[in-house]
Write a protein that holds these residues in place. Structure first.
Motif, PDB file in Angstrom:
ATOM      1  N   UNK A  59     -13.594  34.728  -6.867  1.00  0.00           N
ATOM      2  CA  UNK A  59     -14.433  34.405  -5.728  1.00  0.00           C
ATOM      3  C   UNK A  59     -15.743  33.767  -6.179  1.00  0.00           C
ATOM      4  N   UNK A  60     -16.349  34.319  -7.215  1.00  0.00           N
ATOM      5  CA  UNK A  60     -17.599  33.739  -7.731  1.00  0.00           C
ATOM      6  C   UNK A  60     -17.381  32.324  -8.241  1.00  0.00           C
ATOM      7  N   UNK A  61     -16.271  32.087  -8.946  1.00  0.00           N
ATOM      8  CA  UNK A  61     -15.956  30.734  -9.419  1.00  0.00           C
ATOM      9  C   UNK A  61     -15.828  29.767  -8.249  1.00  0.00           C
ATOM     10  N   UNK A  62     -15.103  30.175  -7.230  1.00  0.00           N
ATOM     11  CA  UNK A  62     -14.896  29.307  -6.062  1.00  0.00           C
ATOM     12  C   UNK A  62     -16.206  29.050  -5.333  1.00  0.00           C
ATOM     13  N   UNK A  63     -17.034  30.081  -5.223  1.00  0.00           N
ATOM     14  CA  UNK A  63     -18.329  29.902  -4.571  1.00  0.00           C
ATOM     15  C   UNK A  63     -19.180  28.890  -5.340  1.00  0.00           C
ATOM     16  N   UNK A  64     -19.151  28.940  -6.661  1.00  0.00           N
ATOM     17  CA  UNK A  64     -19.907  27.974  -7.461  1.00  0.00           C
ATOM     18  C   UNK A  64     -19.335  26.570  -7.291  1.00  0.00           C
ATOM     19  N   UNK A  65     -18.018  26.445  -7.253  1.00  0.00           N
ATOM     20  CA  UNK A  65     -17.402  25.133  -7.021  1.00  0.00           C
ATOM     21  C   UNK A  65     -17.822  24.571  -5.668  1.00  0.00           C
ATOM     22  N   UNK A  66     -17.824  25.418  -4.658  1.00  0.00           N
ATOM     23  CA  UNK A  66     -18.231  24.983  -3.320  1.00  0.00           C
ATOM     24  C   UNK A  66     -19.697  24.551  -3.337  1.00  0.00           C
ATOM     25  N   UNK A  67     -20.541  25.306  -4.021  1.00  0.00           N
ATOM     26  CA  UNK A  67     -21.963  24.954  -4.103  1.00  0.00           C
ATOM     27  C   UNK A  67     -22.145  23.597  -4.774  1.00  0.00           C
ATOM     28  N   UNK A  68     -21.408  23.371  -5.854  1.00  0.00           N
ATOM     29  CA  UNK A  68     -21.500  22.089  -6.560  1.00  0.00           C
ATOM     30  C   UNK A  68     -21.037  20.935  -5.668  1.00  0.00           C
ATOM     31  N   UNK A  69     -19.939  21.139  -4.957  1.00  0.00           N
ATOM     32  CA  UNK A  69     -19.438  20.096  -4.065  1.00  0.00           C
ATOM     33  C   UNK A  69     -20.397  19.846  -2.904  1.00  0.00           C
ATOM     34  N   UNK A 103     -27.688  26.779   1.732  1.00  0.00           N
ATOM     35  CA  UNK A 103     -26.716  26.618   2.822  1.00  0.00           C
ATOM     36  C   UNK A 103     -26.957  25.387   3.673  1.00  0.00           C
ATOM     37  N   UNK A 104     -27.826  24.511   3.224  1.00  0.00           N
ATOM     38  CA  UNK A 104     -28.086  23.280   3.967  1.00  0.00           C
ATOM     39  C   UNK A 104     -26.802  22.479   4.099  1.00  0.00           C
ATOM     40  N   UNK A 105     -26.580  21.946   5.256  1.00  0.00           N
ATOM     41  CA  UNK A 105     -25.373  21.153   5.491  1.00  0.00           C
ATOM     42  C   UNK A 105     -25.687  19.677   5.273  1.00  0.00           C
ATOM     43  N   UNK A 106     -24.736  18.942   4.697  1.00  0.00           N
ATOM     44  CA  UNK A 106     -24.956  17.509   4.504  1.00  0.00           C
ATOM     45  C   UNK A 106     -24.995  16.762   5.822  1.00  0.00           C
TER      46      UNK A 106
END
Length: 106
Positions: A59-69, A103-106
């Motif tokens: 879960x932590x890995x996925x959260x970091x991937x999401x943050x990077x994306x 959590x800012x949205x693009x």
């Protein structure tokens, strides 16, 4: 099938076979459920110590991937495109990462 998918399937199988609960601790050494699935529940309990940390790590890995994306999407949205992510100053990349973390949205 990937190693992650295999592990998730194994965990899901143990979850599916174990009692839904509620589970009760009758003493420090006895957990009890009413349906008598003793072997399946024991298997579930025995693997929980490894499964839960593994799932948290995933879960932590996925959260970091999401943050990077998300940071890269913010980067594009703010008009830094067509510049490559690695070609802009570190402070701009960090600003986008911080915005993604907030959590800012693009």
């Amino acid at each position: 099938m990937s190693a992650v998918e295999q592990r998730l399937r194994e965990i899901q199988e143990r979850v599916s076979k174990a009692s839904e609960g509620p589970w009760y601790v009758q003493s420090p050494r006895v957990a009890s459920v009413a349906d008598g699935r003793w072997e399946e529940n024991a298997e579930f309990i025995a693997h929980a110590r490894e499964d839960v940390p593994w799932l948290l790590s995933l879960l932590r890995e996925r959260e970091e991937e999401i943050r990077q994306l998300r940071a890269r999407l913010i980067f594009v949205h703010r008009g830094y495109w067509p510049y490559a992510w690695n070609s802009v100053p570190e402070e701009i990349r960090q600003e986008c990462l911080d915005a993604a973390l907030r959590g800012e949205q693009p």
